[in-house]
Design a protein around this motif. Structure first.
Motif, mmCIF file in Angstrom:
data_model
loop_
_atom_site.group_PDB
_atom_site.id
_atom_site.type_symbol
_atom_site.label_atom_id
_atom_site.label_comp_id
_atom_site.label_asym_id
_atom_site.label_seq_id
_atom_site.Cartn_x
_atom_site.Cartn_y
_atom_site.Cartn_z
ATOM 1 N N VAL A 268 0.859 -1.179 0.000
ATOM 2 C CA VAL A 268 0.000 0.000 0.000
ATOM 3 C C VAL A 268 0.899 1.233 0.000
ATOM 4 C CG1 VAL A 268 -1.588 1.330 1.463
ATOM 5 C CG2 VAL A 268 -1.939 -1.124 1.131
ATOM 6 N N VAL A 269 0.679 2.109 -0.972
ATOM 7 C CA VAL A 269 1.473 3.332 -1.045
ATOM 8 C C VAL A 269 0.589 4.518 -0.650
ATOM 9 C CG1 VAL A 269 2.835 4.845 -2.560
ATOM 10 C CG2 VAL A 269 2.850 2.357 -2.933
ATOM 11 N N VAL A 270 1.043 5.250 0.364
ATOM 12 C CA VAL A 270 0.344 6.478 0.756
ATOM 13 C C VAL A 270 1.107 7.629 0.125
ATOM 14 C CG1 VAL A 270 -0.392 7.944 2.682
ATOM 15 C CG2 VAL A 270 -0.380 5.438 2.938
ATOM 16 N N THR A 281 5.417 3.581 1.939
ATOM 17 C CA THR A 281 5.022 2.290 1.370
ATOM 18 C C THR A 281 4.943 1.248 2.480
ATOM 19 O OG1 THR A 281 6.131 2.855 -0.691
ATOM 20 C CG2 THR A 281 5.650 0.529 -0.352
ATOM 21 N N TYR A 282 3.838 0.513 2.504
ATOM 22 C CA TYR A 282 3.640 -0.493 3.558
ATOM 23 C C TYR A 282 3.404 -1.870 2.937
ATOM 24 C CZ TYR A 282 2.889 3.633 6.412
ATOM 25 O OH TYR A 282 3.046 4.831 7.039
ATOM 26 N N GLY A 283 4.109 -2.844 3.447
ATOM 27 C CA GLY A 283 3.908 -4.220 2.989
ATOM 28 C C GLY A 283 2.918 -4.958 3.869
ATOM 29 N N GLU A 286 0.105 -3.963 9.944
ATOM 30 C CA GLU A 286 0.597 -3.559 11.272
ATOM 31 C C GLU A 286 1.508 -2.331 11.176
ATOM 32 O OE1 GLU A 286 0.419 -6.703 10.316
ATOM 33 O OE2 GLU A 286 -1.136 -7.369 11.741
ATOM 34 N N ALA A 287 2.308 -2.254 10.108
ATOM 35 C CA ALA A 287 3.240 -1.137 9.968
ATOM 36 C C ALA A 287 2.466 0.169 9.728
ATOM 37 C CB ALA A 287 4.194 -1.407 8.805
ATOM 38 N N LEU A 288 1.402 0.084 8.945
ATOM 39 C CA LEU A 288 0.586 1.276 8.705
ATOM 40 C C LEU A 288 -0.109 1.713 10.002
ATOM 41 C CD1 LEU A 288 -1.662 2.004 5.663
ATOM 42 C CD2 LEU A 288 -2.623 2.220 7.948
ATOM 43 N N ALA A 289 -0.667 0.763 10.728
ATOM 44 C CA ALA A 289 -1.360 1.092 11.983
ATOM 45 C C ALA A 289 -0.388 1.720 12.980
ATOM 46 C CB ALA A 289 -2.006 -0.166 12.574
ATOM 47 N N ALA A 290 0.843 1.196 13.025
ATOM 48 C CA ALA A 290 1.838 1.731 13.964
ATOM 49 C C ALA A 290 2.199 3.169 13.595
ATOM 50 C CB ALA A 290 3.087 0.841 13.969
ATOM 51 N N ASP A 291 2.318 3.452 12.301
ATOM 52 C CA ASP A 291 2.652 4.821 11.876
ATOM 53 C C ASP A 291 1.509 5.799 12.164
ATOM 54 O OD1 ASP A 291 5.181 4.273 11.104
ATOM 55 O OD2 ASP A 291 4.902 4.736 8.964
ATOM 56 N N LEU A 292 0.293 5.321 12.054
ATOM 57 C CA LEU A 292 -0.840 6.202 12.374
ATOM 58 C C LEU A 292 -0.813 6.523 13.866
ATOM 59 C CD1 LEU A 292 -3.441 7.392 10.878
ATOM 60 C CD2 LEU A 292 -4.676 5.668 12.182
ATOM 61 N N GLU A 293 -0.527 5.510 14.646
ATOM 62 C CA GLU A 293 -0.512 5.690 16.099
ATOM 63 C C GLU A 293 0.641 6.615 16.530
ATOM 64 O OE1 GLU A 293 -1.305 2.136 18.199
ATOM 65 O OE2 GLU A 293 -1.393 3.187 20.130
ATOM 66 N N SER A 294 1.797 6.490 15.883
ATOM 67 C CA SER A 294 2.951 7.307 16.297
ATOM 68 C C SER A 294 2.871 8.733 15.756
ATOM 69 C CB SER A 294 4.244 6.652 15.807
ATOM 70 O OG SER A 294 4.357 6.835 14.400
ATOM 71 N N LYS A 303 -6.541 8.407 4.930
ATOM 72 C CA LYS A 303 -7.880 8.376 4.315
ATOM 73 C C LYS A 303 -7.800 8.548 2.795
ATOM 74 C CE LYS A 303 -10.525 10.206 8.195
ATOM 75 N NZ LYS A 303 -11.348 11.365 8.608
ATOM 76 N N GLY A 304 -6.904 9.431 2.349
ATOM 77 C CA GLY A 304 -6.749 9.637 0.902
ATOM 78 C C GLY A 304 -6.361 8.342 0.219
ATOM 79 N N ALA A 305 -5.403 7.621 0.820
ATOM 80 C CA ALA A 305 -4.961 6.351 0.228
ATOM 81 C C ALA A 305 -6.086 5.319 0.294
ATOM 82 C CB ALA A 305 -3.725 5.834 0.968
ATOM 83 N N LEU A 306 -6.788 5.275 1.427
ATOM 84 C CA LEU A 306 -7.864 4.278 1.567
ATOM 85 C C LEU A 306 -8.925 4.489 0.485
ATOM 86 C CD1 LEU A 306 -9.064 1.923 3.111
ATOM 87 C CD2 LEU A 306 -10.292 3.563 4.538
#
Ligand code: IYR
Length: 326
Positions: A268-270, A281-283, A286-294, A303-306
């Motif tokens: 997934v590319v944001v 870029t997320y493979g 969990e990595a995307l969720a962690a970046d949102l949290e941090s 949201k744009g990527a989603l």
């Protein structure tokens, strides 16, 4: 990913783990099924089930999709003729979404549920089940406020379907679990095996993060939505950067990434302008969720990527619907 992992990824529950492991060990020739009351336009809940079917096809299972026309009639969804017509449209949308045509069998409930053997077995199940048990099984499925006799027959037919479609695994959303538990209890009383089931999670309401996204109330995403509709709905979705400390609210944006996007795309590319740090870029989810949290990933960028990925998933079905209507 091993077969058991693929079969159970993103499942909320399997009943039982041991039985599902045995199926995953040897999927060749095994049949799994999901049933849907026909609906003219698929929404995100249907697509969550379809993602699991795609996983199961990849694992080597044969898939049966029951177009549950008689069930829809019993649940007060319209006249029988209307229901038949929308069932056909539903089939087309599933295929456009990505179910493999070769290994998917679509079956109308009405093609076997009026057979004499089926009806006699149904009456046998009626004798084995209290009204209150049937009513409880339907609590998250029934339409309307009052409970009709038809809605007590409904879960018993759903139980019998597992036997008559000769399937090894019943798949459904968590709202179907009480029906499957009823089936596990009562089918052995009429001489059949207790069925194995797998339940997919429910996605929270898009705007509040509470409860369950529903086609009858609140905002839902459907095959009919335009690119702009999707962008607008996703933009106004509830997406707190950190998880709710009390834990009773979900983040529907993260849920859709987890259950809809990551299973269907390798990465997934944001996209972000260079001055905001450039693309991410997320493979894996969990990595995307962690970046949102941090705070590394801003909710607006997520949201744009989603919206873009959801649009890509929905586009073929949207196009098919347009063709069918013209
Ligand atoms: N209860 C489902 C429809 C349904 C599912 C199965 I699995 C069946 O065997 C019969 C009906 C719904 O809520 O759409």
């Amino acid at each position: 990913m091993d077969t058991y992992e693929l079969v159970t990824r993103n499942a909320a529950e399997v009943v039982t783990e041991e039985e599902v492991r045995a199926l995953a060990d040897d999927p060749e020739g095994k049949r799994v099924y999901v049933g849907y009351e026909p609906s003219g336009v698929l929404h995100i809940g249907h697509l969550l089930g379809a993602n699991k079917l795609i996983d199961l096809q990849e694992a080597g299972f044969d898939v049966v999709v029951l177009l549950a026309d008689v069930h829809a009639y019993l649940n007060d969804k319209g006249s029988f003729d209307e229901i038949e017509e929308i069932a056909e449209r539903m089939r087309e949308q599933f295929l456009a979404y990505g179910l493999d045509e070769e290994s998917t069998e679509f079956v109308y409930g009405s093609s076997f549920q009026f057979d004499e053997d089926y009806v006699l077995d149904l009456h046998a199940l009626e004798l084995e089940t209290t009204l209150s048990r049937a009513e409880r099984a339907m609590s998250e499925i029934k339409s309307g406020d009052s409970v009709k006799v038809s809605q007590a027959v409904y879960p018993l037919m759903q139980a019998l379907d597992i036997e008559y479609l000769d399937v090894d695994l019943a798949v459904g959303g968590m709202e179907q679990r009480k029906v499957h538990m009823l089936a596990r209890d009562v089918l052995p009383n009429v001489g059949y095996d207790a069925p194995t089931s797998l339940h997919t999670p429910l996605i929270a309401d898009l705007e509040s993060g509470e409860g369950k996204m529903s086609s009858s109330s609140g905002v839902n995403i459907s095959m009919e939505d335009s690119t702009e509709d999707i962008a607008e709905k996703v933009n106004s979705a509830f997406c707190p950067p950190t998880r709710d400390p009390e834990g009773d609210l979900e983040n529907p944006v993260l849920q859709i990434f987890e259950y809809h996007v990551f299973p269907r795309f390798d990465e997934v590319v944001v996209q972000r302008p260079d001055e905001y740090g450039g693309d991410l870029t997320y493979g894996e989810y969990e990595a995307l969720a962690a970046d949102l949290e941090s705070g590394e990933l801003h909710p607006a960028d997520a949201k744009g990527a989603l919206a873009d990925y959801l649009d890509e998933l929905i586009a073929p079905g949207r196009e098919r619907l347009r063709e069918l209507r013209s």
